[in-house]
Enzyme design. Structure first.
Site, PDB file in Angstrom:
ATOM      1  CG  LEU A   1     -16.701  33.186  30.120  1.00 20.69           C
ATOM      2  CD1 LEU A   1     -17.195  32.112  30.836  1.00 20.69           C
ATOM      3  CD2 LEU A   1     -17.449  34.447  30.488  1.00 20.69           C
TER       4      LEU A   1
ATOM      5  CB  CYS B   1     -20.862  33.217  28.913  1.00 22.20           C
ATOM      6  SG  CYS B   1     -19.671  32.981  27.818  1.00 22.20           S
TER       7      CYS B   1
END
Lengths: 301, 274
Positions: free
Chosen positions: A75, A127
């Site tokens: 990320l 994610c």
């Protein structure tokens, strides 16, 4: 070339249903402008967190066969403040992807984009490779509900919620998202996966575990979109392993109103965006399909 | 079936060359890398440590290639510490390459540090051609220079003018390689091309000097890289992706790159001044 295959999704008029997925080429306004020009119907930014994140050390991506990747970028993103400056002059069809670990962060991030000319937001609940962010949030149904409500309080723009195959059932998470006010669902995210090098006997990715994308996950994506579209009223953006226009058609027949591409760009370069749009157009013309809406969910009949 | 360049190959280090106390060249067998075009790069995996983008260096052995590394950060130091018999992973080669055609009769190479690698590979490929070669090399001090012997060796068979600049004046001209370039171009008006690779602010000077003198140039641009295959955006400069649109950009392309010599993206993607 005009790349026109008009589609309306969650109140948004898109030039065509081919969207560049989050995490792919998602942090520079100059790159966004280039992608709009070469045919992207819309672009989802990298997932933006409240503060900048450097992500993991390389290797962050590994190719597992010639059509699939495992990535754990971690990320990496410039954070809400910098990214809001980056896209302050945006005029194109951009969705800002949001990620966070606490409910309170999301409203702060969304407020940073209050005066921006963007289409809306996508909430990354899936994610698979960062602790306490993404998927772990997505597995907590109460938190999912609260986060979506807090975002919807801050903006009238559409919010898509990106779901994946985590511990909680994907249909359950999507239904919670719908009941909390989500305007659409993006499905699916990458799947937790791993690559071990047998000669050196160690995992290749720095983070060891990453998310699998590309051809390998397409049948799962199709199944999820099919099941989701059966039980939801809000529209679905299909994502996972789309390599050709026929994959787009398959996702739309399963019930997707639009689709996202990612791994394809790694394999075939950014010109593949325009090619897939033109391929889809030729398919529609050859089949005398005047409105692409005609094929959405047709497999449910 | 041809090997897919995107799939990682494990290779054994077959030889090493100590260039300076901090710079090492590592040789290995890999047919795809051996045919890399000058300027292309590999993503090099140091197991359990890091993966780095590195320009491909030459090897005289068939089906072999090499990489030259300066120990600097975590990953490059781990790679520097590798020795004969150790294994590393390779994917690529990626990126475009320097352009060359035989109509270029008078060529300048200008580089410093590990930026010399793609220039040396290019010179290796074209040194048999009937062109005039001038190589301008820069370093902080004499002990940090490398590849000079290699070029002197090649210069025995073919005239190559080697000019050296060191910042402390311990060898060659005191100052920067761009000082030599400026002086050289004021005398030589028939230069067809300048190839450059090294620190970006040095290459920016080369670009400025080339523009003033109306000489064509190509530079190998470096940016923080993650994927190497054009999907992560880490290496973007304006609307270009260094890993797939570059790393080589000519003066026409550089003219549109307003970030060149001005700013780069840091690890989180924030545009940062040099």
């Amino acid at each position: 070339m005009d790349y026109d295959i008009p589609i309306n999704i969650a109140g948004l008029d898109l030039k065509n249903p081919v969207i560049v997925a989050s995490g792919i080429l998602g942090l520079s306004q100059s790159i966004f402008d280039r992608l709009y020009k070469i045919g992207a119907g819309a672009i989802v930014s990298k997932s933006i967190s409240l503060l900048p994140r450097e992500g993991y050390r390389n290797p962050t991506i590994v190719s597992v066969d010639n059509m699939s990747y495992i990535n754990a970028v971690g990320l990496a993103n410039p954070g809400a403040e910098s990214f809001s400056t980056e896209i302050s002059k945006n005029k194109g069809p951009l969705l800002v992807s949001l990620v966070g670990s606490e409910k309170s962060e999301f409203s702060v991030i969304v407020r940073k984009f209050r005066d921006h000319k963007i289409l809306g937001f996508e909430l990354n609940l899936s994610c698979p490779h960062v602790e306490k962010m993404g998927m772990e949030i997505g597995d907590d149904l109460k938190l999912v509900y609260d986060i979506i409500q807090s975002i919807k309080k801050e903006t009238t723009k559409p919010l898509f919620v990106k779901v994946g195959l985590g511990k909680s059932d994907i249909l359950e998470v999507a239904k919670v998202a719908e009941s909390a006010g989500a305007d659409g669902i993006t499905a699916i995210n990458t799947l937790r996966a791993m690559k071990i090098d047998i000669e050196t006997q160690c995992p290749v990715l720095e983070n060891k575990i990453g998310g699998l994308s590309g051809s390998a996950i397409k049948p799962l994506g199709i199944r999820c979109v099919y099941e989701l579209s059966k039980s939801l009223k809000i529209p679905i953006i299909g994502c996972g392993g789309i390599m050709t226009y026929s994959d787009v058609v398959e996702y739309m027949m399963a019930g997707a109103s639009a689709i996202q591409i990612g791994s394809l760009i790694g394999l075939k370069g950014i010109s593949s965006i325009g090619k897939i749009v033109m391929g889809l157009r030729s398919y529609l013309e050859a089949g005398n399909i005047n409105d692409i809406k005609e094929i959405i969910g047709i497999a449910h009949r | 079936m041809p090997i897919d360049k995107n799939l990682m190959r494990l290779v054994k280090i077959e030889d090493v060359n100590i260039e300076t106390p901090t710079v090492k060249t590592i040789f290995f067998k890999d047919s795809l890398s051996s045919v890399s075009k000058p300027g292309q790069f590999l993503m090099v995996w140091i197991p359990r440590r890091e993966e780095l983008p590195l320009s491909v260096m030459i090897s005289d052995t068939k089906n072999h290639a090499a990489i030259t590394i300066r120990k600097n950060g975590y990953g490059s130091t781990s790679l520097f510490n590798k020795d004969i018999g150790d294994r590393i992973g390779i994917r690529g080669p990626f990126g475009n390459s320097f352009s060359f055609n035989k109509s270029l009769k008078n060529i300048i190479f200008l580089g410093g540090g590990t930026g010399l690698v793609p220039l040396v590979r290019l010179l290796y490929y074209i040194k048999e051609y009937d062109s005039k070669f001038t190589f301008i090399m820069g370093a902080k001090t004499k002990s940090e220079l490398f590849f000079t012997e290699l070029i002197y060796e090649w210069a025995k068979a073919k005239k190559i003018d080697l000019h050296i600049a060191t910042e402390d004046g311990s060898l060659g001209t005191k100052g920067y390689p761009t000082d030599i370039l400026r002086a050289f171009l004021s005398v030589h008006k028939d230069i067809d091309m300048i190839y450059t690779c090294g620190p970006e602010l040095m290459m920016k000077k080369v670009y400025d000097i080339a523009i003033i003198n109306s000489v064509r140039m190509e530079a190998s641009i470096e940016r923080y890289m993650k994927c190497g295959i054009g999907i992560c955006s880490s290496c973007c400069i304006n609307d270009k992706l260094v890993c797939v649109d570059g790393t080589i950009f000519n003066e026409t392309k550089i003219q549109k790159l307003t970030e060149f010599g001005v700013s780069y993206r840091n690890k989180s993607g924030i545009l940062t001044k040099f």
